[in-house]
Structures are given as structure tokens and as C-alpha cells.
Design a protein around this motif. Structure first.
Motif, short mmCIF file in Angstrom:
data_model
loop_
_atom_site.label_atom_id
_atom_site.label_comp_id
_atom_site.label_asym_id
_atom_site.label_seq_id
_atom_site.Cartn_x
_atom_site.Cartn_y
_atom_site.Cartn_z
N PHE A 77 1.62 -103.73 -72.14
CA PHE A 77 2.89 -103.59 -72.85
C PHE A 77 3.57 -104.95 -73.02
N PRO A 78 4.33 -105.11 -74.11
CA PRO A 78 4.93 -106.41 -74.41
C PRO A 78 6.10 -106.74 -73.49
N THR A 112 -5.49 -108.82 -83.55
CA THR A 112 -4.12 -108.62 -84.01
C THR A 112 -4.04 -108.98 -85.49
N TYR A 113 -3.38 -108.13 -86.25
CA TYR A 113 -3.20 -108.33 -87.69
C TYR A 113 -1.73 -108.56 -88.01
N ALA A 114 -1.48 -109.38 -89.02
CA ALA A 114 -0.15 -109.58 -89.58
C ALA A 114 -0.21 -109.24 -91.07
N PRO A 160 1.36 -105.84 -79.58
CA PRO A 160 1.10 -107.23 -79.21
C PRO A 160 2.25 -108.22 -79.33
N ILE A 161 3.32 -107.93 -80.08
CA ILE A 161 4.19 -109.00 -80.55
C ILE A 161 5.65 -108.82 -80.13
N LEU A 199 2.38 -113.38 -78.31
CA LEU A 199 1.35 -112.39 -78.55
C LEU A 199 0.72 -111.97 -77.22
N VAL A 200 0.67 -110.66 -76.99
CA VAL A 200 0.08 -110.12 -75.78
C VAL A 200 -1.36 -109.74 -76.06
N GLY A 201 -2.30 -110.46 -75.43
CA GLY A 201 -3.71 -110.12 -75.54
C GLY A 201 -4.10 -109.13 -74.46
#
Length: 415
Positions: free
Chosen positions: A95-96, A372-374, A393-394, A403-405
Motif C-alpha cells: 500500500f502507498p 506501472t502505467y501512466a 503505486p503512486i 512510486l511503490v514497487g
């Protein structure tokens, strides 16, 4: 005589088959998608108020605001990016983080809550709860800064003890424990409103706690485990439950206001793991039946539903009359917030389990395949991608994107 009996038996069997076919067809039609009306319980000007009570608190909770719209602050951070630091190790980061006081606050799968510098990623303090963990912390300015976090059962994490959970409050500066409260096992990221802290647990309970002491102000019950975060909008608390229903409670008293279910299916109904998002006089939520739903916030009436082809675990993001959600079908969708019509869709490289987040007109999401996509939130056009990230992720502040990997935390700056 035998022919008459055989004919009678055959006739009865045909009636039974016809009745079963009619029942299946009825259930199929009931479980189909439903288009919504732009005039029924829809207020396009009603959006989430800014959640930040002090300039020092940048990102206070999961989904940014208590309504969980997953639309971050309007900051000048857009792709492409350059990486400026990497932190973390081998432990799952599901979790972010929250952002406040120049630090990131997050928890890992091993039950450790820790702080990291937003400028360098350098770790500050660490608090070890010796429990399993699967939620974002919330930060508040109480006593010069307090972190609130929930936990699941004690280690080993494979033990599924539904009644063994905890809520804690920590100092933002030192990580020192201020109070703790035993509840059921919990993975509902906390929400702070005024003097109240709202959480849920696997026992099906929703709690309003006094944020200063952890004392229970009220406790309400649902018919199944509460897995996602509870959402607070106005004087209502919304939560999905594993009994297949979405609930609304009075935020002051805990009195149940309404309970609504998803579309019926031939073999039961779906479950709500997703965190609800409240906006435009509606509540939006994903279901394990593969649909995204819109309910009236005041009445609980189902307004629309739309199939995605796979489980929807993440919380929808709600931005400029679009509902943005990912599915296990590898597809990320943008739906019309009023009607549920598909505006655009994007096929990703794997199942999407976490939530999308919109920052400065860009929606970010990740897949279980570790990418991760933007995308441009208005059109779905791919702008940038990064080879890490699994869930939600963000987060971002005025200078950086974080960004959380899978096990690492990254700091990015615009090029």
C-alpha cells in the motif's frame, strides 16, 4: 398404460427443464449490465473538499481524501520522469505511503511502519508491530503530528485469526507509540475526520474511534468481513462488505442508513473488497463479480453497473466525471460517471489489482506483472511506464512523484 406413464413422466421433465431454463434466463438478465441516468441522484458539481488541514500534510490518507476519489493535489508533476533515489529492500510494500512534514510514512508486509525522507529516501525511524500488515497509514496534525495504522493478526502471517487485530497511533517525529486499540484483524486504511478515526475489520465491524485516545465512540456491524477502507463523505460512512453489500452509516452515531447489494447472479453475488469512492452524489465501487457499480449516496439505489471481464479489487478513481478502474481482465477502464458508458479502455500487460490515481490529468496504475502505467486520464493515451509496481503505486507532492514497487520505493522528478 406404460406409454401414458412414460408420456406423463416426459411431460413433467420437459416442464422442469423449461422452468430451469426460464430461471437461468431470468437470472442472466438480472445480472446483466445496467445503464444509469444522468438525472437520478447525480450532482456533477459535488466533488470532494480539499482534505489537508495544514500545509505540512501533503497526502494524508489512502486515496488522498476521506471520499477516496484517488485524485491527488494539483501539482506540476507529469511524465516523463528521471529517477532520483531508491529505497526499501526485500519486504512487500502493498500500500502507498502518506506524505507529511517532509517525510513519507508507510508500512511493509512484515508489520513495520517507517519513515523516509522525501528528498533522499533515507530511512528515519522504524516501529515494529510484530504483526501482519496490509494498509496505508493516515497522518494528522494532532500533538504536532500523529500516524495512525491498522494491523492484521500476529506473526506468522499465514495464521488467519480474524479477531486478532490492532489500531495504533505513533508520533510522526520519533515513531513512539501513543496508544493502541485491539480490534479484529484489519486491512482498512484509516480515515481521520475531526476528532474521529474510522476503520473496519474482518469481524464485519466498522468503528469510530476517538483519535486522541483510541476509545470506541461507536461500533456498527455488517454481515461479512470489511476488507477495504471505509469512506467518509459529509455525515455518512460507506463501506463494502464480504457479504456482498454496500453499507451507509451515520458518521456521528453509527446508525445504519441503508444497505444495497450488487446485481444478482445464478450462483450467489459478488463480494466488495474495493474501497468505495464518493462523489457527484454517488458512491462508486468495484466487485469480485467483475463489475463496477454506482449507487445513490443518499438512498443506496443502484444507478448503474458495468462488467469488466474480471475481478475488480481496486478502488475507482473519480475525476472530471470519469470513473477510472482496473480489472483482473488486464484492462483499465474509464466510465462515464453519470451513465456507466465506457469512454475508453486500455489493455495492460497483466491483471490489475490495485487502484488508479490521478495527478495533474494523468492516471497511474500497476499490474501484478510488475509494471506501472501512466495514461492521459481524458483519453487513455499511454504517456510513460516503469518496470516495477504491483498494487496502488503512486503518491506525489509539489516536487516529486513517489512510486511503490513490489519491495522498493522510488523517488522521481520530471525531466
Amino acid at each position: 398404460m406404460n406409454r401414458k406413464r412414460a408420456a406423463l413422466v416426459l411431460g413433467v421433465l420437459l416442464l422442469i427443464v423449461a422452468a430451469l431454463l426460464a430461471f437461468v434466463l431470468y437470472k442472466y438478465r438480472q445480472g446483466g449490465d445496467h445503464r444509469g441516468s444522468p438525472t437520478v441522484e447525480y450532482v456533477p458539481t459535488e466533488t470532494a473538499p480539499p482534505p489537508v488541514a495544514t500545509p505540512k500534510i501533503v497526502w494524508p490518507t489512502f486515496g488522498y481524501d476521506p471520499e477516496h476519489t484517488h485524485v491527488g493535489p494539483d501539482v506540476p508533476v507529469r511524465p516523463p520522469f528521471r529517477r532520483i533515489w531508491t529505497a526499501g529492500g526485500a519486504t512487500l510494500l502493498e500500500f502507498p505511503p502518506a506524505i507529511a512534514y517532509g517525510r513519507l510514512y508507510l508500512a511493509d508486509g512484515g508489520g513495520r511502519v517507517w519513515s523516509a525522507s522525501t528528498k533522499t529516501g533515507a530511512r528515519g525511524w522504524t516501529y515494529d508491530a510484530h504483526r501482519c500488515q496490509a494498509a496505508s497509514p493516515a497522518v494528522d496534525d494532532m500533538q504536532h503530528g500523529t500516524i495512525f495504522e491498522v494491523f492484521l493478526n500476529r506473526r506468522p502471517c499465514r495464521a488467519k485469526r480474524a479477531g486478532d487485530g490492532e489500531v495504533i497511533a505513533l508520533s510522526v517525529g520519533t515513531g513512539k507509540l501513543r496508544w493502541s486499540r485491539h480490534i479484529g484483524a484489519s486491512e482498512t486504511s484509516p480515515v481521520v475526520i475531526g476528532t474521529r478515526l474510522y476503520v473496519g475489520d474482518w469481524l464485519g465491524n466498522v468503528y469510530a474511534l476517538d483519535k486522541r485516545s483510541g476509545r470506541i465512540a461507536w461500533k456498527a456491524h455488517t454481515g461479512g468481513a470489511v476488507k477495504g477502507a471505509v469512506t467518509v463523505s459529509g455525515n455518512r460512512v460507506y463501506t463494502g462488505s464480504y457479504d456482498g453489500h454496500l453499507y451507509a452509516f451515520n458518521a456521528s452515531t453509527g446508525r445504519r442508513l441503508w444497505r444495497s447489494g450488487g446485481d444478482p447472479r445464478l450462483l450467489g453475488t459478488g463480494r466488495f473488497y474495493s474501497t468505495p469512492a464518493a462523489s457527484y452524489g454517488r458512491v462508486y465501487i468495484g466487485s469480485t463479480d467483475g463489475k463496477v457499480y454506482s449507487f445513490g449516496a443518499a438512498t443506496g439505489k443502484r444507478i448503474w453497473s458495468h462488467s469488466t471481464g474480471g475481478y475488480v479489487y481496486g478502488s475507482p478513481a473519480v475525476w472530471r466525471q470519469l470513473v477510472l478502474a482496473g480489472s483482473y481482465s488486464h484492462t483499465f477502464y474509464a466510465f462515464n460517471a453519470a451513465t456507466g458508458d465506457t469512454v475508453w479502455s486500455f489493455h495492460a500487460n497483466g491483471p490489475i489489482s490495485g487502484s488508479g490515481t490521478v495527478i495533474n490529468g494523468v492516471v497511474y496504475f500497476a499490474t501484478l506483472k510488475g509494471r506501472t502505467y501512466a495514461l492521459a486520464a481524458r483519453t487513455g493515451r499511454l504517456l510513460w511506464s516503469f518496470n516495477d509496481g504491483r498494487y496502488t503505486p503512486i503518491v506525489a507532492d509539489k516536487e516529486h512523484l513517489y512510486l511503490v514497487g513490489y519491495a522498493k520505493l522510488y523517488g522521481f522528478a520530471p525531466r
